[in-house]
Write a protein that holds these residues in place. Structure first.
Motif, PDB file in Angstrom:
ATOM      1  N   UNK A  99      -8.285   5.430 -10.459  1.00 56.75           N
ATOM      2  CA  UNK A  99      -8.262   4.018 -10.828  1.00 56.75           C
ATOM      3  C   UNK A  99      -7.295   3.249  -9.945  1.00 56.75           C
ATOM      4  N   UNK A 159      -4.497  -7.279  -3.100  1.00 57.36           N
ATOM      5  CA  UNK A 159      -4.207  -8.425  -2.235  1.00 57.36           C
ATOM      6  C   UNK A 159      -4.821  -9.692  -2.815  1.00 57.36           C
ATOM      7  N   UNK A 160      -6.059  -9.537  -3.319  1.00 60.35           N
ATOM      8  CA  UNK A 160      -6.727 -10.675  -3.937  1.00 60.35           C
ATOM      9  C   UNK A 160      -5.914 -11.208  -5.097  1.00 60.35           C
ATOM     10  N   UNK A 161      -5.420 -10.275  -5.913  1.00 61.67           N
ATOM     11  CA  UNK A 161      -4.642 -10.667  -7.087  1.00 61.67           C
ATOM     12  C   UNK A 161      -3.371 -11.396  -6.662  1.00 61.67           C
ATOM     13  N   UNK A 193      -6.504  10.413  -0.687  1.00 60.66           N
ATOM     14  CA  UNK A 193      -7.628   9.492  -0.525  1.00 60.66           C
ATOM     15  C   UNK A 193      -7.578   8.850   0.846  1.00 60.66           C
ATOM     16  N   UNK A 201     -12.112   6.526  -2.895  1.00 59.60           N
ATOM     17  CA  UNK A 201     -12.415   5.109  -3.087  1.00 59.60           C
ATOM     18  C   UNK A 201     -13.301   4.674  -1.940  1.00 59.60           C
ATOM     19  N   UNK A 221     -12.223 -10.296  -4.052  1.00 59.36           N
ATOM     20  CA  UNK A 221     -11.750  -8.910  -3.982  1.00 59.36           C
ATOM     21  C   UNK A 221     -11.341  -8.391  -5.365  1.00 59.36           C
ATOM     22  N   UNK A 222     -10.899  -9.290  -6.249  1.00 52.87           N
ATOM     23  CA  UNK A 222     -10.593  -8.838  -7.606  1.00 52.87           C
ATOM     24  C   UNK A 222     -11.880  -8.360  -8.300  1.00 52.87           C
ATOM     25  N   UNK A 267      -9.693 -14.529  -2.969  1.00 53.31           N
ATOM     26  CA  UNK A 267      -8.961 -13.539  -3.769  1.00 53.31           C
ATOM     27  C   UNK A 267      -9.792 -13.060  -4.936  1.00 53.31           C
ATOM     28  N   UNK A 326       1.048   4.271  -2.663  1.00 54.30           N
ATOM     29  CA  UNK A 326       0.962   5.695  -2.326  1.00 54.30           C
ATOM     30  C   UNK A 326       2.079   6.469  -3.025  1.00 54.30           C
ATOM     31  N   UNK A 327       3.300   5.912  -2.979  1.00 59.55           N
ATOM     32  CA  UNK A 327       4.411   6.572  -3.673  1.00 59.55           C
ATOM     33  C   UNK A 327       4.119   6.665  -5.165  1.00 59.55           C
ATOM     34  N   UNK A 362     -13.907  -0.194 -10.673  1.00 60.69           N
ATOM     35  CA  UNK A 362     -13.286   0.547 -11.768  1.00 60.69           C
ATOM     36  C   UNK A 362     -14.298   0.737 -12.914  1.00 60.69           C
ATOM     37  N   UNK A 417     -13.004  -5.022  -6.935  1.00 63.83           N
ATOM     38  CA  UNK A 417     -12.138  -3.959  -7.419  1.00 63.83           C
ATOM     39  C   UNK A 417     -12.428  -3.644  -8.888  1.00 63.83           C
ATOM     40  N   UNK A 464       0.817  -1.217   0.000  1.00 66.99           N
ATOM     41  CA  UNK A 464       0.000   0.000   0.000  1.00 66.99           C
ATOM     42  C   UNK A 464       0.851   1.266   0.000  1.00 66.99           C
ATOM     43  N   UNK A 465       1.979   1.215   0.721  1.00 66.85           N
ATOM     44  CA  UNK A 465       2.844   2.400   0.745  1.00 66.85           C
ATOM     45  C   UNK A 465       3.499   2.609  -0.609  1.00 66.85           C
ATOM     46  N   UNK A 480      -6.556   3.849  -7.038  1.00 68.64           N
ATOM     47  CA  UNK A 480      -7.197   3.703  -5.748  1.00 68.64           C
ATOM     48  C   UNK A 480      -8.106   2.481  -5.721  1.00 68.64           C
ATOM     49  N   UNK A 481      -8.865   2.265  -6.802  1.00 65.91           N
ATOM     50  CA  UNK A 481      -9.710   1.083  -6.882  1.00 65.91           C
ATOM     51  C   UNK A 481      -8.877  -0.184  -6.954  1.00 65.91           C
ATOM     52  N   UNK A 482      -7.775  -0.074  -7.656  1.00 63.72           N
ATOM     53  CA  UNK A 482      -6.890  -1.204  -7.834  1.00 63.72           C
ATOM     54  C   UNK A 482      -6.357  -1.677  -6.479  1.00 63.72           C
ATOM     55  N   UNK A 483      -6.162  -0.719  -5.585  1.00 59.75           N
ATOM     56  CA  UNK A 483      -5.638  -1.014  -4.253  1.00 59.75           C
ATOM     57  C   UNK A 483      -6.497  -2.064  -3.555  1.00 59.75           C
ATOM     58  N   UNK A 484      -7.828  -2.006  -3.794  1.00 59.40           N
ATOM     59  CA  UNK A 484      -8.735  -2.964  -3.157  1.00 59.40           C
ATOM     60  C   UNK A 484      -8.445  -4.387  -3.640  1.00 59.40           C
ATOM     61  N   UNK A 485      -8.169  -4.498  -4.934  1.00 55.00           N
ATOM     62  CA  UNK A 485      -8.059  -5.831  -5.515  1.00 55.00           C
ATOM     63  C   UNK A 485      -6.673  -6.424  -5.446  1.00 55.00           C
TER      64      UNK A 485
END
Lengths: 345, 404, 299
Positions: free
Chosen positions: A303, A312-314, B83, B45, C104-105, C101, A287-288, C112, C108, A283-284, A305-310
């Protein structure tokens, strides 16, 4: 196969197998001691989060990686640890040296209670049971006057004797000691009789029972140990953040911890550490990355930001599909390749 | 081996004892002679995502306007929008980033009450003035040196709502459906306090968990209690679901909700059922001809994308205006703090803001050393589904129930 | 009395959604042995697809509904191809975590594509009601109950009478032997995922009618898991009964327990936790559910 041949059980069981391991560990320890002097407060705060995550991940790996018991409720045990220390320090005015172990034992106790039905439940049923347990703990924290609901409660700062841990740098040394201690304990558990019994249960519980391993005792012990680690990690989070809210310990935290041990490598101590560092760091890193991207492509940041949610799942999915042994497996293979080069084996 | 490990641990502990805390910085974080950095934590988000962009728009426009006029005391404002994903842990990470990495001087906006509580210790430690939105009474009562609330809190609005109902119909039976968290429970507390003050009673209270959409049990308990008015301390989707449920039950009960639901998407979700839906809010609807709102529109035309923002009937103007109020407080505080800007002088500056004119857009802003909330008053709006907008039916007024 | 009747009606119409979702769980579990934690997310995606065609592209509702089902089936097959083809025979932990997993994909990706706003789908039956005595029934909930019963009958026949259905049961029992018997295991798994996702899409669209289309509607999936467990993970009958039972339990708990307070503990909205309490109790007392059979493990 090149490398060192072991001529005795004692050698095989040794904590530090070669001189090189000792040298590298020494260098690592020196680096840990020196690095805060060169890092910014923000960077140290990231290291602190990582160190706490290492403790939690080591615990979860003992349960999932070594014993093969699925838990989707690790976050709930962190919550129990965090709230135990907050309440014991706030309401009962106990000193930190008492509340910290108390958190661990409280979490371990409840972990063993959850472990009892685990004797009957296997695989996916256990996953569901621990999931439900997580939701129920969340519900209780939300609705109990003592825990003050979703707005959370303040936690006393750490005070040991006359020394109070305040700045990020002080916290770094403080937490790093616990992380080192936790790693040492995990390594020792793993190479002892207990660890071998855990692995036997994971590989085939019926066979393990036939060989005389008490399933009940060791499964409950695995739950207890894992929750003890989680409780300690939770207590450290509480004192580090100085404010806790139930929302920080929800299902997504449990999933983040699972992602750590899967990415790092199930059933290895090294894997827990690598996984904890990476998953906390991602996550950091994002952020960078968004900070850089924001300048040139402002539309992109939404986008990402939304990707951040997924993400870990990925990571979980990709790791399981392509590298079930995780980073520790990659490391092990690389080491063998290096040692035997240019031969294949 | 064990001894070695112990030795290692002891070494670590020993060195940590020796480590001197970092040298104390002489300058003020985020402040130079020509600039001052202000953070704005909003949702881009997560479940609160609809709220983030309008808030960021308002802050950007306001800051661009102030900077175009030369800034404050020669300092241009450098805005950092981050955010925060409304959840406590994501908010904590965002706050850490803006304070420790970007080095902001103050946080002019933070959406989400649980998140705001989670970052309180961090702000206190680094002396960051914090202005939380979704603000709760506990942020100023008893409060904290560094927290300011430039908004009317839910508690005051709930008092105002109950007083309005009792004024309309002294014998009204009132029920409340509230979100089971800090936001909703504060609505409940306010409503109960006002009811007690007016010697009446909230006959039925039904909590729901964040994210619920099935309101059949809640509405049937309300019907069972035979209430005439239902207070709604809910978010937008829940209010729309309750309007639907009300239509389904063919029940003619009056609904009075809170400020967060006063946005145009309500009409898209509830269509004709939205008609007659009332709400209590400190901010006037954006289409109105008021000096404060006209000023905001003028600035938005100049610095923002007016056609997509305040000029667009589907834009959640309420959030834009609310953030406008926050930005006003941030900048007014900087003005009053004077040339010598430190966290302490900023707090003094904010505390000396008195009756700052908002041009009818919302109650005027007043802070004081023992008052870190800008106002207690609010107004009542009513939805007109045909015109798809809200109209003021009761103007800005203070609640009579004691507020502390 | 009238109130009890109303609670039952409302409970059954929520329960029908749980039944549909639970049916999806059972279908996939019965044929592939995988417990799909992403069922709620698949339902959410189905609802969003229907919303896109019905409300944004203004197609007739029925057409949009059918397109959503089609896309759902394709998505299911695609998920199997992409993620689970290579996972056959892997430990339970791995397959479960892949579905977690995946959940959450999907969330996400949906965030989007469709954003986080709340939308309404206008169906021909939206807001139409029917009065029986003093109780108001919506057409939407009647159709939901009807469809879940219809699907129940269809799948009962499918698994007991059709060749594909029997082959699916066989595959779940023992993929290796099924393969030796000439069953194309890969094809069977793909079909199971396609059908399971299709059912999820149906559930999602009806759920959207009772409430709205939004990202967080996927949480209903976790509660539907309690329904599937209550009925017995492998029983179609169990999924339907379990779903309706959870709907009723939630309804009664919400009406009689919510808002109560015992010694500093506020019950709050009991409806949200009732399903999980049921789940734990069932797991402790009868882990294989009401209609499930206990599996004997051979060494």
């Amino acid at each position: 196969m090149g490398g060192k041949f072991k001529t005795s059980y004692k050698g095989d069981m040794a904590l530090f197998q070669t001189l090189w391991v000792k040298v590298w560990l020494g260098i690592l320890a020196a680096a840990i001691v020196v690095c805060p002097q060169f890092l910014s407060t923000y960077q140290i705060s990231i290291l602190n989060e990582m160190a706490i995550a290492i403790i939690g991940a080591l615990g979860l790996n003992l349960l999932i990686g070594y014993t093969g018991q699925i838990s989707l409720g690790h976050g709930a045990f962190l919550a129990i640890g965090a709230y135990t220390t907050a309440l014991a320090a706030g309401e009962l005015n106990l000193p930190f040296i008492v509340t910290l172990p108390l958190s661990g034992f409280m979490a371990a106790l409840l972990g063993m209670v959850v472990g009892v039905p685990a004797l009957r439940l296997k695989g996916l049923y256990l996953a569901l049971g621990t999931l439900a347990f997580g939701f129920i703990v969340d519900y209780i924290l939300f609705h109990w006057d003592l825990t003050q609901g979703d707005m959370g409660m303040a936690v006393n700062p750490v005070q040991i004797g006359s020394w109070s841990v305040q700045t990020e740098k002080e916290f770094f040394y403080f937490i790093a000691c616990f992380a080192a201690l936790a790693t040492l304990c995990a390594k020792n558990i793993a190479r002892s009789k207990i660890g071998r019994n855990f692995i036997a249960i994971r590989d085939r519980d019926i066979a393990a029972e036939a060989m005389g391993i008490s399933l009940a005792k060791y499964k409950i012990m695995a739950f207890g140990l894992s929750s003890f680690y989680a409780g300690i990690a939770g207590a450290l989070v509480a004192h580090y953040q100085k404010w806790i809210v139930p929302g920080s310990f929800d299902l997504s935290l449990s999933i983040a911890y699972i992602a750590m041990i899967i990415l790092g490598g199930l059933g290895t101590v090294l894997g827990s550490i690598l996984g904890a560092i990476l998953i906390t760091g991602i996550p950091h890193g994002i952020i960078y990355a968004t900070d850089v991207a924001k300048e040139s492509y402002p539309a992109l940041s939404g986008l990402i930001v939304d990707f951040k949610l997924g993400i870990f799942g990925l990571i979980v999915v990709l790791a399981l599909l392509f590298e079930p042994q995780g980073l520790a497996g990659i490391y092990r293979r690389a080491k063998v390749y290096w040692k035997t080069w240019p031969f294949k084996y | 081996m064990r001894r070695r490990a112990l030795f290692l641990t002891a070494l670590l502990v020993g060195v940590s004892m020796l480590a001197v805390p970092g040298a104390w910085a002489a300058d003020v974080r985020g402040v130079t002679d020509t600039s001052v950095k202000i953070g704005c934590l909003v949702d881009l988000s997560g479940p609160g995502k609809y709220g983030g962009p309008p808030i960021a728009d308002a802050f950007r426009d306001y800051v661009a306007w102030v900077n175009s006029e030369g800034g404050v005391h020669g300092r241009k404002i450098d805005l950092v929008v981050e955010d925060n994903g409304i959840l406590p842990n994501t908010t904590l990470q965002a706050a850490k980033k803006v304070i420790l990495k970007d080095g902001v001087f103050a946080i002019g906006f933070n959406l989400g009450s649980a998140g705001a509580s989670a970052i309180l210790p961090l702000c206190e430690e680094h002396k960051v003035a914090l202005m939380p939105h979704g603000a709760n009474k506990k942020f100023y009562d008893p409060g904290n040196t560094w927290v300011f609330v430039p908004h009317t809190v839910q508690y005051s609005m709930a008092c105002r709502a109950v007083e309005y109902i009792v004024k309309q119909d002294p014998k009204a039976k009132i029920g409340i459906i509230y979100q089971d968290d800090g936001f909703g429970r504060e609505g409940l507390e306010g409503a109960e306090a006002a009811a007690e003050f007016l010697k009446t009673k909230i006959v039925k209270a039904a909590p729901y968990k964040v994210g619920t959409i099935d309101f059949s049990p809640h509405m049937s308990t309300m019907k069972e209690a035979d209430v005439d008015w239902i207070l709604l301390w809910t978010y937008l989707p829940q209010s729309a679901a309750i309007l639907k449920q009300k239509a389904k039950m063919a029940w003619d009960v009056k609904l009075l909700s809170n400020n967060t639901t006063g946005v145009p998407p309500l009409f898209a979700l509830a269509k004709e059922h939205a008609d007659g839906y009332m709400l209590v809010t400190p901010y006037a609807p954006g289409y109105m001809d008021l000096p404060g709102i006209n000023k905001a529109k003028e600035i938005n035309k100049k610095f923002g994308d007016y056609d997509k923002q305040l000029g667009n009937p589907m834009y959640p103007d309420y959030l834009y205006l609310a953030a406008w109020g926050y930005a006003t407080a941030v900048v007014e505080g900087l003005r009053k703090a004077g040339k010598d800007l430190t966290p302490e002088s900023y707090v003094k500056g904010l505390e000396s803001i008195k009756d700052h004119d908002m041009g009818g857009m919302c109650p005027n802003i007043t802070f004081g050393p023992d008052r870190h909330v800008s106002s207690f008053s609010s107004m009542i709006l009513k939805a007109d589904a045909k015109k798809a907008r809200f109209e003021i039916i009761d103007p800005i007024e203070d609640p009579k129930t004691p507020q502390r | 009395m009238e109130r009890v009747f109303e609670i039952i009606i409302n409970g059954l119409s929520t329960g029908a959604i749980y039944s549909l979702l639970a049916l999806g769980f059972v279908l996939i579990f019965k044929s592939t042995g995988i417990l799909n934690f992403a069922q709620g997310e698949l339902a959410m995606v189905g609802a969003f697809v229907c919303f896109t065609f019905a409300s944004q592209l203004q197609l007739p509702y029925l057409l949009a509904f059918l397109i959503a089902l089609g896309i759902g089936a394709v998505l299911g097959a695609f998920i199997d191809l992409l993620f689970f083809r290579r996972m056959v025979g892997e430990p339970v932990f791995a397959t479960i975590m892949i579905t977690v997993g995946l959940a959450s994909i999907l969330t996400s990706a949906a965030g989007i594509i469709w954003g986080h706003d709340v939308h309404a789908i206008r169906a021909p039956f939206t807001d139409k009601t029917l009065e029986v005595g003093n109780v108001v029934l919506t057409h939407g909930s009647l159709i939901t109950v009807g469809v879940s019963l219809l699907l129940f009958v269809v799948f009962m026949l499918f698994f007991n009478r059709s060749l594909l259905g029997v082959a699916m049961r066989g595959t779940a029992e023992d993929p290796d032997t099924a393969g030796l018997m000439g069953i194309n295991v890969n094809k069977i798994h793909m079909a199971a995922w396609a059908i399971g996702t299709l059912v999820a899409a149906v559930a999602g669209i009806f759920l959207a009618d009772q409430s709205f289309v939004r990202l967080s509607m996927s949480h209903t999936g976790i509660k539907a898991m309690a329904a599937a467990i209550l009925g017995g993970m492998e029983s179609i009958r169990g999924a339907v009964v379990g779903g309706l039972a959870i709907g009723l339990i939630e309804g009664f708990a919400a009406n009689y327990l919510s808002g109560a307070e015992v010694g500093g503990f506020h019950f709050g909205d009991v409806k949200e936790v009732a399903a999980f309490v049921v789940m734990i109790v069932v797991l402790m007392i009868r882990p294989h559910g009401i209609f499930g059979r206990e599996k004997v493990e051979r060494v």
